[in-house]
Every structure is written in structure tokens, then in C-alpha cells.
Design a protein around this motif. Structure first.
Motif, PDB file in Angstrom:
ATOM      1  N   ARG A  34     108.796  72.033  51.513  1.00  0.00           N
ATOM      2  CA  ARG A  34     108.570  73.416  51.084  1.00  0.00           C
ATOM      3  C   ARG A  34     108.512  73.541  49.565  1.00  0.00           C
ATOM      4  O   ARG A  34     107.970  74.496  49.036  1.00  0.00           O
ATOM      5  CB  ARG A  34     109.688  74.323  51.626  1.00  0.00           C
ATOM      6  N   ASN A  35     109.096  72.581  48.847  1.00  0.00           N
ATOM      7  CA  ASN A  35     109.103  72.618  47.386  1.00  0.00           C
ATOM      8  C   ASN A  35     107.720  72.204  46.867  1.00  0.00           C
ATOM      9  O   ASN A  35     107.254  71.099  47.151  1.00  0.00           O
ATOM     10  CB  ASN A  35     110.182  71.648  46.897  1.00  0.00           C
ATOM     11  N   LEU A  36     107.063  73.113  46.132  1.00  0.00           N
ATOM     12  CA  LEU A  36     105.673  72.854  45.747  1.00  0.00           C
ATOM     13  C   LEU A  36     105.549  71.687  44.771  1.00  0.00           C
ATOM     14  O   LEU A  36     104.575  70.934  44.816  1.00  0.00           O
ATOM     15  CB  LEU A  36     105.052  74.112  45.139  1.00  0.00           C
ATOM     16  N   PHE A  37     106.547  71.505  43.894  1.00  0.00           N
ATOM     17  CA  PHE A  37     106.493  70.360  42.971  1.00  0.00           C
ATOM     18  C   PHE A  37     106.517  69.047  43.754  1.00  0.00           C
ATOM     19  O   PHE A  37     105.729  68.134  43.491  1.00  0.00           O
ATOM     20  CB  PHE A  37     107.670  70.422  41.991  1.00  0.00           C
ATOM     21  N   ALA A  38     107.410  68.981  44.766  1.00  0.00           N
ATOM     22  CA  ALA A  38     107.479  67.777  45.597  1.00  0.00           C
ATOM     23  C   ALA A  38     106.164  67.546  46.323  1.00  0.00           C
ATOM     24  O   ALA A  38     105.704  66.401  46.457  1.00  0.00           O
ATOM     25  CB  ALA A  38     108.618  67.916  46.599  1.00  0.00           C
ATOM     26  N   ILE A  39     105.517  68.645  46.758  1.00  0.00           N
ATOM     27  CA  ILE A  39     104.248  68.512  47.480  1.00  0.00           C
ATOM     28  C   ILE A  39     103.174  67.927  46.556  1.00  0.00           C
ATOM     29  O   ILE A  39     102.393  67.057  46.958  1.00  0.00           O
ATOM     30  CB  ILE A  39     103.818  69.874  48.052  1.00  0.00           C
ATOM     31  N   ILE A  40     103.161  68.374  45.280  1.00  0.00           N
ATOM     32  CA  ILE A  40     102.178  67.836  44.339  1.00  0.00           C
ATOM     33  C   ILE A  40     102.417  66.343  44.139  1.00  0.00           C
ATOM     34  O   ILE A  40     101.476  65.536  44.148  1.00  0.00           O
ATOM     35  CB  ILE A  40     102.252  68.594  43.000  1.00  0.00           C
ATOM     36  N   MET A  41     103.689  65.949  44.005  1.00  0.00           N
ATOM     37  CA  MET A  41     104.007  64.522  43.838  1.00  0.00           C
ATOM     38  C   MET A  41     103.569  63.723  45.058  1.00  0.00           C
ATOM     39  O   MET A  41     102.985  62.645  44.948  1.00  0.00           O
ATOM     40  CB  MET A  41     105.513  64.342  43.612  1.00  0.00           C
ATOM     41  N   MET A  42     103.830  64.272  46.258  1.00  0.00           N
ATOM     42  CA  MET A  42     103.452  63.556  47.477  1.00  0.00           C
ATOM     43  C   MET A  42     101.939  63.444  47.590  1.00  0.00           C
ATOM     44  O   MET A  42     101.426  62.425  48.062  1.00  0.00           O
ATOM     45  CB  MET A  42     104.001  64.267  48.720  1.00  0.00           C
ATOM     46  N   SER A  43     101.207  64.476  47.144  1.00  0.00           N
ATOM     47  CA  SER A  43      99.745  64.365  47.251  1.00  0.00           C
ATOM     48  C   SER A  43      99.224  63.317  46.273  1.00  0.00           C
ATOM     49  O   SER A  43      98.227  62.644  46.558  1.00  0.00           O
ATOM     50  CB  SER A  43      99.082  65.721  47.048  1.00  0.00           C
ATOM     51  N   THR A  49      97.641  55.773  47.716  1.00  0.00           N
ATOM     52  CA  THR A  49      97.512  54.929  48.898  1.00  0.00           C
ATOM     53  C   THR A  49      96.058  54.847  49.343  1.00  0.00           C
ATOM     54  O   THR A  49      95.565  53.763  49.698  1.00  0.00           O
ATOM     55  CB  THR A  49      98.375  55.479  50.048  1.00  0.00           C
ATOM     56  N   ALA A  50      95.367  55.999  49.303  1.00  0.00           N
ATOM     57  CA  ALA A  50      93.952  55.997  49.676  1.00  0.00           C
ATOM     58  C   ALA A  50      93.159  55.091  48.742  1.00  0.00           C
ATOM     59  O   ALA A  50      92.266  54.360  49.189  1.00  0.00           O
ATOM     60  CB  ALA A  50      93.403  57.416  49.628  1.00  0.00           C
ATOM     61  N   ALA A  51      93.515  55.110  47.442  1.00  0.00           N
ATOM     62  CA  ALA A  51      92.790  54.277  46.473  1.00  0.00           C
ATOM     63  C   ALA A  51      92.958  52.796  46.805  1.00  0.00           C
ATOM     64  O   ALA A  51      91.995  52.026  46.755  1.00  0.00           O
ATOM     65  CB  ALA A  51      93.282  54.575  45.063  1.00  0.00           C
ATOM     66  N   VAL A  52      94.187  52.371  47.185  1.00  0.00           N
ATOM     67  CA  VAL A  52      94.381  50.967  47.569  1.00  0.00           C
ATOM     68  C   VAL A  52      93.554  50.641  48.804  1.00  0.00           C
ATOM     69  O   VAL A  52      92.915  49.589  48.882  1.00  0.00           O
ATOM     70  CB  VAL A  52      95.861  50.667  47.864  1.00  0.00           C
ATOM     71  N   LEU A  53      93.543  51.582  49.772  1.00  0.00           N
ATOM     72  CA  LEU A  53      92.788  51.324  51.008  1.00  0.00           C
ATOM     73  C   LEU A  53      91.306  51.140  50.703  1.00  0.00           C
ATOM     74  O   LEU A  53      90.654  50.283  51.285  1.00  0.00           O
ATOM     75  CB  LEU A  53      92.990  52.475  51.982  1.00  0.00           C
ATOM     76  N   TYR A  54      90.770  51.959  49.769  1.00  0.00           N
ATOM     77  CA  TYR A  54      89.354  51.805  49.437  1.00  0.00           C
ATOM     78  C   TYR A  54      89.076  50.454  48.806  1.00  0.00           C
ATOM     79  O   TYR A  54      88.025  49.866  49.034  1.00  0.00           O
ATOM     80  CB  TYR A  54      88.896  52.929  48.513  1.00  0.00           C
ATOM     81  N   VAL A  55      90.032  49.949  47.988  1.00  0.00           N
ATOM     82  CA  VAL A  55      89.828  48.609  47.421  1.00  0.00           C
ATOM     83  C   VAL A  55      89.836  47.574  48.539  1.00  0.00           C
ATOM     84  O   VAL A  55      89.004  46.661  48.570  1.00  0.00           O
ATOM     85  CB  VAL A  55      90.907  48.287  46.362  1.00  0.00           C
ATOM     86  N   VAL A  56      90.777  47.715  49.506  1.00  0.00           N
ATOM     87  CA  VAL A  56      90.840  46.773  50.621  1.00  0.00           C
ATOM     88  C   VAL A  56      89.544  46.812  51.425  1.00  0.00           C
ATOM     89  O   VAL A  56      89.080  45.792  51.920  1.00  0.00           O
ATOM     90  CB  VAL A  56      92.067  47.092  51.507  1.00  0.00           C
ATOM     91  N   TRP A  57      88.936  48.014  51.519  1.00  0.00           N
ATOM     92  CA  TRP A  57      87.685  48.147  52.280  1.00  0.00           C
ATOM     93  C   TRP A  57      86.461  47.855  51.431  1.00  0.00           C
ATOM     94  O   TRP A  57      85.339  48.194  51.832  1.00  0.00           O
ATOM     95  CB  TRP A  57      87.565  49.564  52.863  1.00  0.00           C
ATOM     96  N   SER A  68      91.215  58.442  39.814  1.00  0.00           N
ATOM     97  CA  SER A  68      91.145  59.276  38.610  1.00  0.00           C
ATOM     98  C   SER A  68      91.141  60.754  38.965  1.00  0.00           C
ATOM     99  O   SER A  68      91.791  61.546  38.298  1.00  0.00           O
ATOM    100  CB  SER A  68      89.930  58.906  37.777  1.00  0.00           C
ATOM    101  N   VAL A  69      90.430  61.136  40.037  1.00  0.00           N
ATOM    102  CA  VAL A  69      90.364  62.548  40.402  1.00  0.00           C
ATOM    103  C   VAL A  69      91.577  62.946  41.236  1.00  0.00           C
ATOM    104  O   VAL A  69      92.272  63.908  40.925  1.00  0.00           O
ATOM    105  CB  VAL A  69      89.058  62.853  41.169  1.00  0.00           C
ATOM    106  N   GLY A  70      91.867  62.176  42.296  1.00  0.00           N
ATOM    107  CA  GLY A  70      92.948  62.552  43.208  1.00  0.00           C
ATOM    108  C   GLY A  70      94.313  62.445  42.571  1.00  0.00           C
ATOM    109  O   GLY A  70      95.093  63.388  42.594  1.00  0.00           O
TER     110      GLY A  70
END
Lengths: 198, 95
Positions: A34-43, A49-57, A68-70
């Protein structure tokens, strides 16, 4: 052509599964926090993680954009927005089960549709038969640059790239206007009160 | 050898993720994201050597720069609850 050993392929598979599980945990925590700061950190973690997956793929350019964007710019923009709002998300009492059902059904249908898709990297797939051979064999003569991706983006898909750039520019201009407007208003009111004091 | 290193980095990523989830303080989360991003860089480097294609090692440098800049942005936000009083420094486009 590089041939990989079976153990390397197995290691890559395990890497994929573990990274996807990490992404799933991050996405669930994004829903329940519910804490918006924590949500920004988690995003930010989600994008990394998505960036690593794209390198793996093997799609390094997409990974580059994602990092850079995300993880970079959108974290900063969301923090700038957070400075204008409350730190906690509003608690929702009512649960919308119908929306959950619609989302689940749509997701299941999309998952079902992937069964019909050709195998990853299949040379006989329609996407590799249509215009790709022309780009590979003719782009050097027709356009010039030695890099196929450059000639595709700048020549064969030039109008598409122009449209994309316009969309991104408009979005950036809109965001800067919204964030800048609130701050400008605050600053002018501060100036006015200072003048009154004098 | 590289597989063992990758496994270790993945375990460390899971631990950092847990800390970012549980919090409780803001500084736990900032540090967790910062170390998660360092582990991301390490994992990309290890993956390059694991698949015998270390050409993408350069990406790690750019990721390290992005990591540095976003950590600075977050700490600056925490310091002033906004992007600073000076008009020149507060444009998000600059970051």
C-alpha cells in the motif's frame, strides 16, 4: 554459429525459471503493498528483472530500453509525481470479482493462442519467410548501411519510426507540462506571498 | 563454475527482493533496490561468460550508470520530498 553444450542450455532454462518466479513475486507484492514509495521501488526491481530476462533471450536492445526507461526514467518520473500526491494508496473496500473473471478469461485465451504459434526461432515460421529475406539479402544494395536493423528502422519502416518518435515526444511534453505546472504554481504563490511581506 | 556463480547471484537477488518487499524503513528499500541492480549487472556479466559470448559485457557498464543515477535521484527525493529547490536541478529530464 556457436553451439552450446546441454549443461549450458539446462543452466539457461533454470535461470529463466528462477527469474520469472522472482518477477511473479515482485508483481504480487506490487498488488498487495500500500505504500506508494515501496511500490515505485518494487516496479524498479520488476524492470531490472525484465532487463536480465531480455538479455537471456538475446534481445539486448529491448533490454537496454527496459533498463533505461523502466528502471531509470520512469522511477524518477514516478517519484516526481509522488511528491505531488499522498504517500499511501487509498484502501479499496469493495472487490470487483467480475473484473478479475474478465482478466483471467482474457489471460487464459491469450495463453491458449500461444499454442498455435510457431516454435521460437523456427526458420519456417511465416515471420521469417515474408519480408525478412529481402531485408537480409537486399538491404545492403537498396539502402546502404551494413547494419540491417538500422536500414530497417530508417528506411523500410521510416514512417513507422517517425510516428513512434512523435508519440514519445508528445508523451514526454505532456508529462513535463503536468509535473512542471504544479511546481510553477507553487513557486508563483510563494513569490506573491514574499512580495506581500515586503 | 559460472553456473555456480549464477546460482549464488540468484539467491542473493531473492534475498534483496525479500528485503525490498518487507521494508520496513525507506532506507531498507533503497539499499535493497541498489543491491538488486548491482546483482542484475553481475548476472548479465555471468550469463555472457556462461553462454560463451561475453560481447555484451559493455551493457553492464551502462546499467551501472543507470543504477547510480537512479539511486541519486531516489536519495535526493528522500532528502527534499521533491526534486530540490534549485530551479535548474529539478527538471526530471535532466536526470
Amino acid at each position: 554459429m556457436i553451439t552450446l553444450g546441454n549443461d549450458v542450455i539446462l543452466a539457461s532454462d533454470i535461470l529463466n525459471v528462477v527469474l520469472l518466479v522472482l518477477m511473479l513475486i515482485t508483481a504480487l507484492s506490487l498488488i498487495f503493498l500500500r505504500n506508494l514509495f515501496a511500490i515505485i521501488m518494487m516496479s524498479g526491481i520488476f524492470s531490472l528483472t525484465a532487463a536480465v530476462l531480455y538479455v537471456v533471450w538475446d534481445s539486448v536492445d529491448v533490454s537496454f530500453t527496459e533498463a533505461s526507461v523502466g528502471a531509470g526514467i520512469s522511477t524518477v518520473l514516478m517519484l516526481a509525481t509522488l511528491a505531488l500526491t499522498a504517500p499511501e494508496e487509498k484502501r479499496i473496500r469493495q472487490r470487483h470479482w467480475a473484473s478479475l473473471a474478465v482478466v483471467t478469461v482474457t489471460g487464459a485465451l491469450l495463453g491458449y493462442a500461444t499454442i498455435d504459434m510457431p516454435r521460437y526461432g523456427d526458420p519456417e515460421a511465416p515471420v521469417n519467410k515474408h519480408v525478412a529475406p529481402r531485408y537480409i539479402y537486399e538491404s545492403g544494395k537498396e539502402v546502404g548501411p551494413p547494419n540491417m536493423v538500422t536500414s530497417t528502422l530508417a528506411a523500410y519502416r521510416g514512417y513507422d519510426t517517425l510516428g513512434e518518435t512523435t508519440v514519445i515526444f508528445t508523451a514526454a511534453a505532456g508529462v513535463i507540462t503536468i509535473i512542471g505546472a504544479a511546481r510553477r504554481r507553487r513557486r508563483t504563490s510563494a513569490d506573491v506571498s514574499k512580495v506581500r511581506e515586503v | 563454475m559460472f553456473a555456480a556463480a549464477a546460482a549464488g547471484v540468484l539467491v542473493a537477488m531473492a534475498l534483496a527482493l525479500t528485503r525490498a518487499c518487507l521494508g520496513p524503513s525507506v532506507f531498507d528499500r533503497i539499499l535493497a533496490v541498489n543491491s538488486f541492480s548491482t546483482l542484475t549487472i553481475l548476472l548479465i556479466a555471468i550469463h555472457g561468460f556462461l553462454t560463451e559470448r561475453p560481447e555484451f559485457l559493455d551493457i553492464c557498464l551502462v546499467y551501472a550508470l543507470i543504477n547510480f543515477i537512479s539511486t541519486i535521484a531516489v536519495t535526493k527525493y528522500i532528502e527534499n520530498r521533491g526534486f530540490g529547490p534549485a530551479p535548474k536541478e529539478e527538471e526530471p529530464g535532466e536526470v
